[in-house]
Write a protein that holds these residues in place. Structure first.
Motif, mmCIF file in Angstrom:
data_model
loop_
_atom_site.group_PDB
_atom_site.id
_atom_site.type_symbol
_atom_site.label_atom_id
_atom_site.label_comp_id
_atom_site.label_asym_id
_atom_site.label_seq_id
_atom_site.Cartn_x
_atom_site.Cartn_y
_atom_site.Cartn_z
ATOM 1 N N GLN A 17 0.869 -1.187 0.000
ATOM 2 C CA GLN A 17 0.000 0.000 0.000
ATOM 3 C C GLN A 17 0.900 1.230 0.000
ATOM 4 N N GLU A 18 0.377 2.327 -0.505
ATOM 5 C CA GLU A 18 1.204 3.530 -0.640
ATOM 6 C C GLU A 18 1.723 4.045 0.701
ATOM 7 N N HIS A 19 0.881 3.997 1.739
ATOM 8 C CA HIS A 19 1.281 4.579 3.026
ATOM 9 C C HIS A 19 1.368 3.511 4.107
ATOM 10 N N SER A 20 2.035 2.421 3.804
ATOM 11 C CA SER A 20 2.149 1.329 4.779
ATOM 12 C C SER A 20 3.231 1.634 5.803
ATOM 13 N N ALA A 21 2.902 1.347 7.079
ATOM 14 C CA ALA A 21 3.904 1.535 8.145
ATOM 15 C C ALA A 21 4.408 0.175 8.627
ATOM 16 N N HIS A 22 4.262 -0.839 7.802
ATOM 17 C CA HIS A 22 4.648 -2.203 8.174
ATOM 18 C C HIS A 22 6.151 -2.257 8.441
ATOM 19 N N LYS A 23 6.546 -2.975 9.503
ATOM 20 C CA LYS A 23 7.980 -2.999 9.863
ATOM 21 C C LYS A 23 8.828 -3.760 8.834
ATOM 22 N N ALA A 24 8.197 -4.687 8.085
ATOM 23 C CA ALA A 24 8.903 -5.339 6.980
ATOM 24 C C ALA A 24 8.159 -4.928 5.707
ATOM 25 N N PRO A 25 8.621 -3.854 5.059
ATOM 26 C CA PRO A 25 7.869 -3.319 3.918
ATOM 27 C C PRO A 25 7.681 -4.365 2.818
ATOM 28 N N ARG A 26 6.515 -4.362 2.220
ATOM 29 C CA ARG A 26 6.211 -5.282 1.119
ATOM 30 C C ARG A 26 7.036 -4.914 -0.108
ATOM 31 N N ILE A 27 7.179 -5.877 -1.016
ATOM 32 C CA ILE A 27 7.931 -5.639 -2.249
ATOM 33 C C ILE A 27 6.935 -5.600 -3.400
ATOM 34 N N SER A 28 7.019 -4.579 -4.217
ATOM 35 C CA SER A 28 6.086 -4.443 -5.335
ATOM 36 C C SER A 28 6.305 -5.552 -6.355
ATOM 37 N N LEU A 29 5.300 -5.782 -7.167
ATOM 38 C CA LEU A 29 5.380 -6.784 -8.229
ATOM 39 C C LEU A 29 6.578 -6.508 -9.129
ATOM 40 N N SER A 30 6.734 -5.252 -9.559
ATOM 41 C CA SER A 30 7.845 -4.942 -10.471
ATOM 42 C C SER A 30 9.192 -5.118 -9.772
ATOM 43 N N GLY A 31 9.264 -4.759 -8.485
ATOM 44 C CA GLY A 31 10.495 -4.935 -7.727
ATOM 45 C C GLY A 31 10.865 -6.404 -7.585
ATOM 46 N N MET A 32 9.859 -7.243 -7.325
ATOM 47 C CA MET A 32 10.106 -8.679 -7.175
ATOM 48 C C MET A 32 10.508 -9.294 -8.514
ATOM 49 N N GLU A 33 9.868 -8.855 -9.597
ATOM 50 C CA GLU A 33 10.237 -9.361 -10.934
ATOM 51 C C GLU A 33 11.708 -9.079 -11.219
ATOM 52 N N GLN A 34 12.155 -7.879 -10.845
ATOM 53 C CA GLN A 34 13.550 -7.497 -11.075
ATOM 54 C C GLN A 34 14.496 -8.345 -10.237
#
Length: 197
Positions: free
Chosen positions: A151-168
């Protein structure tokens, strides 16, 4: 008595984690059976469930193959749950392994399918782990990644990885993306193959 407080806090956190991992909401959104039906599984396959947790993917996978399903998790209490479930289901093809992400404790080129469900976002740097996964996969073996689009404004301590980031990240590890799909609005699944000589 700060130690007692931390102990009970840790236990509450653990209980919450197990509740989430076992939740019916999670299963309704995208069940292990739905995922396994999309993977090119063969009866003889050896599977590594990376970050196996309570065995959410491990148990259904072990029912589908005659090969070994390695349940890898850093938390021994999770592995105990998996062992109990395996015994209750009379599944003899599950091997629980305690380990982190630094070096995968399975032989190189011994695994047909690696499943990494909702775990890779917790690992930094990810490159090392993906290189390790590449090593343990057999030629034409597959890595299956399930993650949540951040999500754009996530405060999660382990930030998620975007689809494009994971593809890379997957491409950088020398794996070739063969399929991607979206089981729900927030979830994405990537399947990548080891195709190098």
């Amino acid at each position: 008595m700060p130690n007692e407080h931390n102990k009970s806090h840790g236990s509450a956190h653990q209980h919450g984690k197990i509740n989430y991992l076992e939740s019916t909401e999670r299963r309704a959104e995208f069940s292990p059976e739905q995922l396994l039906s999309r993977i090119p599984l063969k009866k003889t396959d050896n599977i590594l469930d990376f970050g196996a947790g309570t065995g959410y993917m491990t148990i259904p996978a072990a029912k589908r193959v005659d090969g070994t399903v390695f349940a890898l998790d850093i938390d021994p209490s999770m592995l105990k749950i998996i062992s109990q479930k395996a015994a209750a289901e009379q599944l003899a093809n599950i091997v629980a392994i305690q380990g982190g992400s630094a070096a995968l404790p399975v032989a190189n080129a011994s695994i047909d399918i690696v499943i990494a469900s909702l775990v890779l976002h917790e690992i930094s740097p990810l490159t090392e782990v993906l290189n390790g996964i590449h090593k343990v996969l057999k030629q034409n073996g597959c890595l299956v990644v399930v993650e949540i689009e951040p999500q754009e404004h996530s405060a999660h301590k382990a930030p998620r990885i975007s689809l494009s980031g994971m593809e890379q990240e997957i491409a950088d590890a020398g794996l070739r993306l063969t399929e991607k799909f979206f089981p729900s609005e927030s979830l994405y699944v990537l399947i990548a193959e080891k195709t190098d000589a």
